[in-house]
Scaffold this active site. Sequence first.
Site, PDB file in Angstrom:
ATOM      1  N   CYS A 131       3.879   5.620  21.059  1.00 39.81           N
ATOM      2  CA  CYS A 131       4.994   5.092  22.354  1.00 39.81           C
ATOM      3  C   CYS A 131       5.801   5.633  21.674  1.00 39.81           C
ATOM      4  O   CYS A 131       6.486   5.295  21.046  1.00 39.81           O
ATOM      5  CB  CYS A 131       4.973   3.838  22.814  1.00 39.81           C
ATOM      6  SG  CYS A 131       5.617   3.921  24.434  1.00 39.81           S
ATOM      7  N   THR A 148       9.633  -8.071 -11.947  1.00 41.94           N
ATOM      8  CA  THR A 148       9.059  -9.471 -12.008  1.00 41.94           C
ATOM      9  C   THR A 148       7.990  -9.540 -11.138  1.00 41.94           C
ATOM     10  O   THR A 148       7.761  -9.622  -9.815  1.00 41.94           O
ATOM     11  CB  THR A 148       9.627 -10.672 -12.111  1.00 41.94           C
ATOM     12  OG1 THR A 148      10.995 -10.315 -12.803  1.00 41.94           O
ATOM     13  CG2 THR A 148       9.464 -11.947 -11.730  1.00 41.94           C
ATOM     14  N   GLN A 181      -7.692   1.134   4.384  1.00 42.17           N
ATOM     15  CA  GLN A 181      -8.319   0.334   5.298  1.00 42.17           C
ATOM     16  C   GLN A 181     -10.122   0.428   5.130  1.00 42.17           C
ATOM     17  O   GLN A 181     -11.074   0.369   5.848  1.00 42.17           O
ATOM     18  CB  GLN A 181      -8.720   1.350   6.792  1.00 42.17           C
ATOM     19  CG  GLN A 181      -6.822   1.744   7.457  1.00 42.17           C
ATOM     20  CD  GLN A 181      -6.612   0.726   8.249  1.00 42.17           C
ATOM     21  OE1 GLN A 181      -7.281  -0.255   8.419  1.00 42.17           O
ATOM     22  NE2 GLN A 181      -5.552   0.429   8.341  1.00 42.17           N
ATOM     23  N   ASN A 202      -7.107   4.664   9.896  1.00 37.73           N
ATOM     24  CA  ASN A 202      -6.835   3.476   9.827  1.00 37.73           C
ATOM     25  C   ASN A 202      -7.097   2.514  11.701  1.00 37.73           C
ATOM     26  O   ASN A 202      -6.730   2.173  12.283  1.00 37.73           O
ATOM     27  CB  ASN A 202      -4.949   3.263   9.854  1.00 37.73           C
ATOM     28  CG  ASN A 202      -4.003   4.507   9.787  1.00 37.73           C
ATOM     29  OD1 ASN A 202      -4.699   5.562   9.037  1.00 37.73           O
ATOM     30  ND2 ASN A 202      -3.191   4.289  10.215  1.00 37.73           N
ATOM     31  N   GLY A 227       0.747  -1.390   0.049  1.00 32.02           N
ATOM     32  CA  GLY A 227       0.137  -0.024  -0.191  1.00 32.02           C
ATOM     33  C   GLY A 227       1.028   1.645  -0.337  1.00 32.02           C
ATOM     34  O   GLY A 227       0.584   2.021  -0.630  1.00 32.02           O
ATOM     35  N   THR A 228       1.797   1.068   1.223  1.00 32.10           N
ATOM     36  CA  THR A 228       3.180   2.769   0.474  1.00 32.10           C
ATOM     37  C   THR A 228       3.372   2.791  -0.449  1.00 32.10           C
ATOM     38  O   THR A 228       3.097   3.495  -1.265  1.00 32.10           O
ATOM     39  CB  THR A 228       3.799   1.853   1.634  1.00 32.10           C
ATOM     40  OG1 THR A 228       3.940   1.878   2.732  1.00 32.10           O
ATOM     41  CG2 THR A 228       5.229   3.091   1.635  1.00 32.10           C
ATOM     42  N   SER A 278      -4.405  -2.584  -0.494  1.00 36.52           N
ATOM     43  CA  SER A 278      -2.922  -3.047   0.414  1.00 36.52           C
ATOM     44  C   SER A 278      -3.719  -4.708   1.123  1.00 36.52           C
ATOM     45  O   SER A 278      -4.956  -4.626   1.069  1.00 36.52           O
ATOM     46  CB  SER A 278      -2.254  -2.326   1.421  1.00 36.52           C
ATOM     47  OG  SER A 278      -1.491  -3.881   2.044  1.00 36.52           O
ATOM     48  N   GLY A 279      -3.357  -5.736   0.208  1.00 34.76           N
ATOM     49  CA  GLY A 279      -3.946  -6.913   0.297  1.00 34.76           C
ATOM     50  C   GLY A 279      -4.256  -7.206   2.022  1.00 34.76           C
ATOM     51  O   GLY A 279      -4.917  -7.422   2.519  1.00 34.76           O
ATOM     52  N   HIS A 280      -3.007  -6.674   2.913  1.00 33.64           N
ATOM     53  CA  HIS A 280      -2.538  -7.253   4.159  1.00 33.64           C
ATOM     54  C   HIS A 280      -3.557  -7.080   4.832  1.00 33.64           C
ATOM     55  O   HIS A 280      -3.990  -7.422   5.612  1.00 33.64           O
ATOM     56  CB  HIS A 280      -1.117  -7.652   4.655  1.00 33.64           C
ATOM     57  CG  HIS A 280      -1.161  -6.423   4.726  1.00 33.64           C
ATOM     58  ND1 HIS A 280      -0.731  -5.594   6.589  1.00 33.64           N
ATOM     59  CD2 HIS A 280      -0.777  -5.521   4.417  1.00 33.64           C
ATOM     60  CE1 HIS A 280       0.022  -4.345   6.691  1.00 33.64           C
ATOM     61  NE2 HIS A 280      -0.194  -4.376   5.228  1.00 33.64           N
TER      62      HIS A 280
HETATM   63  N1  PLP Z   1      -2.155   3.546   3.927  1.00 30.48           N
HETATM   64  C1  PLP Z   1      -3.376   2.991   5.509  1.00 30.48           C
HETATM   65  C2  PLP Z   1      -4.502   3.514   5.709  1.00 30.48           C
HETATM   66  C3  PLP Z   1      -2.397   2.208   6.039  1.00 30.48           C
HETATM   67  O1  PLP Z   1      -3.484   1.315   7.366  1.00 30.48           O
HETATM   68  C4  PLP Z   1      -1.657   1.714   5.570  1.00 30.48           C
HETATM   69  C5  PLP Z   1      -1.090  -0.097   6.578  1.00 30.48           C
HETATM   70  O2  PLP Z   1      -1.267   0.539   7.438  1.00 30.48           O
HETATM   71  C6  PLP Z   1      -0.828   1.511   4.616  1.00 30.48           C
HETATM   72  C7  PLP Z   1      -0.975   3.101   4.451  1.00 30.48           C
HETATM   73  C8  PLP Z   1       0.327   0.646   4.735  1.00 30.48           C
HETATM   74  O3  PLP Z   1      -0.003  -0.002   3.471  1.00 30.48           O
HETATM   75  P1  PLP Z   1       1.230  -0.975   3.364  1.00 30.48           P
HETATM   76  O4  PLP Z   1       1.055  -1.394   5.051  1.00 30.48           O
HETATM   77  O5  PLP Z   1       0.882  -2.169   2.821  1.00 30.48           O
HETATM   78  O6  PLP Z   1       2.340  -0.975   2.954  1.00 30.48           O
END
Ligand code: PLP
Length: 392
Positions: free
Chosen positions: A324, A235, A177, A149, A69-70, A197-199
């Site tokens: 923290c 790839t 999210q 998030n 996602g980043t 983002s997949g995870h």
């Molecule tokens: N954007 C949001 C709102 C997220 O919650 C997250 C992950 O915590 C990300 C971006 C980043 O995604 P990734 O962990 O796949 O890089």
Amino acid sequence: MIYLDSNATTQVHPDVLEAMLPYLTDQCFNPSSGYRAGKAVKKAIEKAREQVAALIGAEAEEIVFTGCGTESNNAALYSLAKAVGKGKRIITSQIEHSSILRTCEQLERRGNSVELVGVGADGRLDLEAWKEACAQEDAGFATLMWANNETGVVQPIEEAASIAHAAGIPFHSDAIQAVGKCPVDVTTVEVDFLSISGHKFHAPKGVGALYIRKNVSFDPLLFGGGQEGGRRSGTENVASIIALGKAAEMMRERLDDDEHAGVGAIRDHFENRLLDEVEGVHVNGSKEFRTKNTSHLAFDDCEAAGLLILLDEYGVACSAGSACMTGKQKPSHVQTAMGIPAKQAKSSLRISFSILITMDEADTAVEMVKKAVKKLRAVQGIGGVGPVTVYT
Ligand code: PLP
């Protein structure tokens, strides 16, 4: 362990694992290879592209697979910044994820300016301020997260996108999210780019997607072998892409059947029990506009850090609503933007469920939270059960 931190990441769903495994073993071929086995892998990737597109109402060719996602966020913002040019203002919000905020800071160093629009106490974007920001002469493009998030609060995304377009500037949304948790439809929301983002919805970590609306120009972040139609070289992470496709299909079926409401019912049950049975519990942010899996709660007279340690000991994993830093609890930028008093912010927990949660687990978790709160308050000579306040 009872896992209540699904906004951080989710388990790969057993059906997703089953779908991806062959692509790590006997179907391990490079999709760019010319022989039949390679072509079959390429075909499987195209099926995954259709599955991801279907989840958000897009067309398959509008989906580009990325490494996370980043990366999707970075790719969209760098491309947009290049398209609008230096000196232009980036309009975004105070509550974005670090992958947007830090990228904006980088772009600021390269000659763009950045405006962070605020949110109300409910955690939702100040639309008047957004409109003013987008109307500025030097406004270049806008980016707003679909759902937050920390709080799960869903933003007025349709309005924000329309305002940006009415002001003549392109619009990106970090929907990481939201996708798989609430309806995300690019046919009704005027996004030019959207990150996935997949995870966050039962695919593995390290795979994402970027939606790029047809006919919107895009300047890639990665150059090389020309994979993904030249939009993202490298790839392909085949097995994870297949997994992302399968997870997208699974979540779409659940959203269609409103089966996801099951998660909402468990979240509401969990939250209502704590509000009813424990004194001094508050919901942070809008109760009405939020993803069904998230509960952001403040516990009076309980430091979140202490709660987390006790809950970990009792077999419950969740996270603090505050970061923290150097051993000192510091309210997160999201809570600060919402105007949550520092004391309340420092006593907040983010509890986030997934479709794999059961009602029994939620009930056990309630008992563990009650036990932890009681123990912490006892240390400070505070106790009792009484009236409960709900902040919206
Ligand atoms: N954007 C949001 C709102 C997220 O919650 C997250 C992950 O915590 C990300 C971006 C980043 O995604 P990734 O962990 O796949 O890089």
